[in-house]
Design a protein around this motif. Structure first.
Motif, PDB file in Angstrom:
ATOM      1  N   GLY A 153       0.779  -1.223   0.000  1.00  0.00           N
ATOM      2  CA  GLY A 153       0.000   0.000   0.000  1.00  0.00           C
ATOM      3  C   GLY A 153       0.812   1.275   0.000  1.00  0.00           C
ATOM      4  O   GLY A 153       0.254   2.369   0.150  1.00  0.00           O
ATOM      5  N   SER A 204      -6.018   8.677  -2.914  1.00  0.00           N
ATOM      6  CA  SER A 204      -5.384   7.387  -2.643  1.00  0.00           C
ATOM      7  C   SER A 204      -6.120   6.266  -3.380  1.00  0.00           C
ATOM      8  O   SER A 204      -5.522   5.243  -3.707  1.00  0.00           O
ATOM      9  CB  SER A 204      -5.345   7.103  -1.147  1.00  0.00           C
ATOM     10  OG  SER A 204      -6.650   7.155  -0.608  1.00  0.00           O
ATOM     11  N   THR A 205      -7.412   6.440  -3.591  1.00  0.00           N
ATOM     12  CA  THR A 205      -8.183   5.495  -4.400  1.00  0.00           C
ATOM     13  C   THR A 205      -9.067   6.283  -5.349  1.00  0.00           C
ATOM     14  O   THR A 205      -9.522   7.385  -5.017  1.00  0.00           O
ATOM     15  CB  THR A 205      -9.056   4.559  -3.539  1.00  0.00           C
ATOM     16  OG1 THR A 205      -9.960   5.359  -2.778  1.00  0.00           O
ATOM     17  CG2 THR A 205      -8.217   3.729  -2.583  1.00  0.00           C
ATOM     18  N   LEU A 206      -9.302   5.696  -6.518  1.00  0.00           N
ATOM     19  CA  LEU A 206     -10.104   6.356  -7.531  1.00  0.00           C
ATOM     20  C   LEU A 206     -10.848   5.282  -8.317  1.00  0.00           C
ATOM     21  O   LEU A 206     -10.222   4.343  -8.817  1.00  0.00           O
ATOM     22  CB  LEU A 206      -9.197   7.175  -8.454  1.00  0.00           C
ATOM     23  CG  LEU A 206      -9.838   7.929  -9.618  1.00  0.00           C
ATOM     24  CD1 LEU A 206     -10.874   8.919  -9.114  1.00  0.00           C
ATOM     25  CD2 LEU A 206      -8.774   8.652 -10.435  1.00  0.00           C
ATOM     26  N   SER A 207     -12.147   5.433  -8.409  1.00  0.00           N
ATOM     27  CA  SER A 207     -12.958   4.474  -9.147  1.00  0.00           C
ATOM     28  C   SER A 207     -13.708   5.228 -10.232  1.00  0.00           C
ATOM     29  O   SER A 207     -14.355   6.239  -9.947  1.00  0.00           O
ATOM     30  CB  SER A 207     -13.935   3.775  -8.191  1.00  0.00           C
ATOM     31  OG  SER A 207     -14.702   2.816  -8.879  1.00  0.00           O
ATOM     32  N   SER A 243      -6.709  -0.477 -14.751  1.00  0.00           N
ATOM     33  CA  SER A 243      -6.796  -0.692 -13.304  1.00  0.00           C
ATOM     34  C   SER A 243      -5.441  -1.138 -12.765  1.00  0.00           C
ATOM     35  O   SER A 243      -4.852  -2.114 -13.246  1.00  0.00           O
ATOM     36  CB  SER A 243      -7.857  -1.743 -12.979  1.00  0.00           C
ATOM     37  OG  SER A 243      -9.143  -1.306 -13.370  1.00  0.00           O
ATOM     38  N   VAL A 293      -2.183   0.332  -9.547  1.00  0.00           N
ATOM     39  CA  VAL A 293      -1.748   1.412  -8.658  1.00  0.00           C
ATOM     40  C   VAL A 293      -0.777   2.294  -9.434  1.00  0.00           C
ATOM     41  O   VAL A 293       0.136   1.806 -10.097  1.00  0.00           O
ATOM     42  CB  VAL A 293      -1.062   0.864  -7.393  1.00  0.00           C
ATOM     43  CG1 VAL A 293      -0.608   2.013  -6.503  1.00  0.00           C
ATOM     44  CG2 VAL A 293      -2.004  -0.054  -6.631  1.00  0.00           C
ATOM     45  N   THR A 314      -1.911   5.768  -6.010  1.00  0.00           N
ATOM     46  CA  THR A 314      -3.361   5.868  -6.220  1.00  0.00           C
ATOM     47  C   THR A 314      -3.840   4.554  -6.812  1.00  0.00           C
ATOM     48  O   THR A 314      -3.351   4.138  -7.864  1.00  0.00           O
ATOM     49  CB  THR A 314      -3.709   7.010  -7.184  1.00  0.00           C
ATOM     50  OG1 THR A 314      -3.316   8.252  -6.614  1.00  0.00           O
ATOM     51  CG2 THR A 314      -5.200   7.021  -7.505  1.00  0.00           C
ATOM     52  N   ARG A 315      -4.767   3.915  -6.120  1.00  0.00           N
ATOM     53  CA  ARG A 315      -5.334   2.675  -6.653  1.00  0.00           C
ATOM     54  C   ARG A 315      -6.492   3.038  -7.558  1.00  0.00           C
ATOM     55  O   ARG A 315      -7.536   3.517  -7.091  1.00  0.00           O
ATOM     56  CB  ARG A 315      -5.802   1.763  -5.526  1.00  0.00           C
ATOM     57  CG  ARG A 315      -6.392   0.445  -6.029  1.00  0.00           C
ATOM     58  CD  ARG A 315      -6.681  -0.509  -4.891  1.00  0.00           C
ATOM     59  NE  ARG A 315      -5.471  -0.865  -4.182  1.00  0.00           N
ATOM     60  CZ  ARG A 315      -4.584  -1.764  -4.581  1.00  0.00           C
ATOM     61  NH1 ARG A 315      -4.801  -2.432  -5.715  1.00  0.00           N
ATOM     62  NH2 ARG A 315      -3.518  -2.031  -3.870  1.00  0.00           N
ATOM     63  N   LEU A 316      -6.303   2.843  -8.855  1.00  0.00           N
ATOM     64  CA  LEU A 316      -7.341   3.149  -9.847  1.00  0.00           C
ATOM     65  C   LEU A 316      -8.102   1.879 -10.206  1.00  0.00           C
ATOM     66  O   LEU A 316      -7.498   0.865 -10.550  1.00  0.00           O
ATOM     67  CB  LEU A 316      -6.705   3.748 -11.109  1.00  0.00           C
ATOM     68  CG  LEU A 316      -7.652   3.971 -12.290  1.00  0.00           C
ATOM     69  CD1 LEU A 316      -8.712   5.011 -11.952  1.00  0.00           C
ATOM     70  CD2 LEU A 316      -6.883   4.377 -13.543  1.00  0.00           C
ATOM     71  N   THR A 317      -9.414   1.967 -10.113  1.00  0.00           N
ATOM     72  CA  THR A 317     -10.288   0.868 -10.530  1.00  0.00           C
ATOM     73  C   THR A 317     -11.174   1.382 -11.649  1.00  0.00           C
ATOM     74  O   THR A 317     -11.868   2.398 -11.483  1.00  0.00           O
ATOM     75  CB  THR A 317     -11.147   0.372  -9.365  1.00  0.00           C
ATOM     76  OG1 THR A 317     -10.295  -0.039  -8.293  1.00  0.00           O
ATOM     77  CG2 THR A 317     -12.020  -0.802  -9.797  1.00  0.00           C
TER      78      THR A 317
END
Lengths: 114, 111
Positions: free
Chosen positions: A40, B9-12, B85, B87, B105-108
């Motif tokens: 992470g 940090s996350t993006l959907s 998708s 990181v 950034t975790r992209l989904t």
């Protein structure tokens, strides 16, 4: 394969043991970097070589860690008296001598300390 | 030393939509700003970079912009696809020295 290679890909060890990892950079690259990556998080800089000279070390690199690049080609990273907190992915990257620092990464060595 | 912050940090996003990831840096000496894509269990792969002497660079569906005055740079992905998708990490480097990475950034991309 002319990319950056690392060996081993996985290492499981018991706390207190010593481990050594190897990195072979892209052959014409004279700069070599070691990073640590935990789940992470982004890669964290550990140390950097230009040819055989170790030019910079992060404060993350405690005295249990040592890195060498004896002939300016491959490099080794040794961790002595491993601790559970050392469990991470250890990434190596290399770049050529240019104004801009375009780095190419190896596949990493995943260390698990039990 | 250099400090890089990355958001979100996350993006959907829905397939076909655009995605934007932003980073800020602290060291005005930084002159090289790469973006890496990391799929699960794989090495970070350089996807695009920008140097301090330009403000924007585009490569097919991805583009980067750099504002040196404000010390921030952004990654733009248009017409997103499920295979985007991963990181994504931004980084900043003052030339010959070490590189500092953002936290990712975790992209989904939802089909």
């Amino acid at each position: 394969d002319t990319g950056v290679s690392q060996d081993p890909r996985h290492k499981i060890t018991k706390r207190g043991q010593n481990v050594t990892f190897r990195c072979d950079p892209i052959s014409e690259h004279n700069r070599l970097y070691w990073y640590r990556q935990t789940l992470g998080q982004g890669p964290e800089f550990l140390t950097y070589f230009q040819n055989e000279a170790q030019l910079e070390k992060s404060r993350l690199l405690s005295d249990r860690f040592s890195a060498e690049r004896p002939k300016g080609s491959f490099s080794t990273l040794e961790i002595q008296r491993t601790e559970q907190g050392d469990s991470a992915m250890y990434l190596c990257a290399s770049s050529s001598a240019s104004v801009y620092n375009e780095q190419f990464f190896g596949p990493g060595t995943r260390l698990t300390v039990l | 030393g250099e400090n890089v912050e990355q958001h979100p940090s996350t993006l959907s996003v829905q397939e076909g939509d655009s995605a934007v990831i932003k980073c800020t840096y602290s060291d005005s000496a930084s002159n090289y700003f790469p973006w890496y894509k990391q799929e699960l269990g794989k090495r970070p792969q350089l996807i695009i970079d920008i140097r301090s002497n330009v403000g924007e660079k585009k490569d097919q569906r991805i583009a980067v912009t750099l504002n040196k005055t404000a010390k921030h740079f952004s990654l733009h992905i248009t017409e997103t696809q499920p295979e985007d998708s991963a990181v994504y990490f931004c980084a900043a480097s003052p030339g010959n020295n070490d590189m500092r990475f953002g936290a990712g950034t975790r992209l989904t991309v939802k089909p």
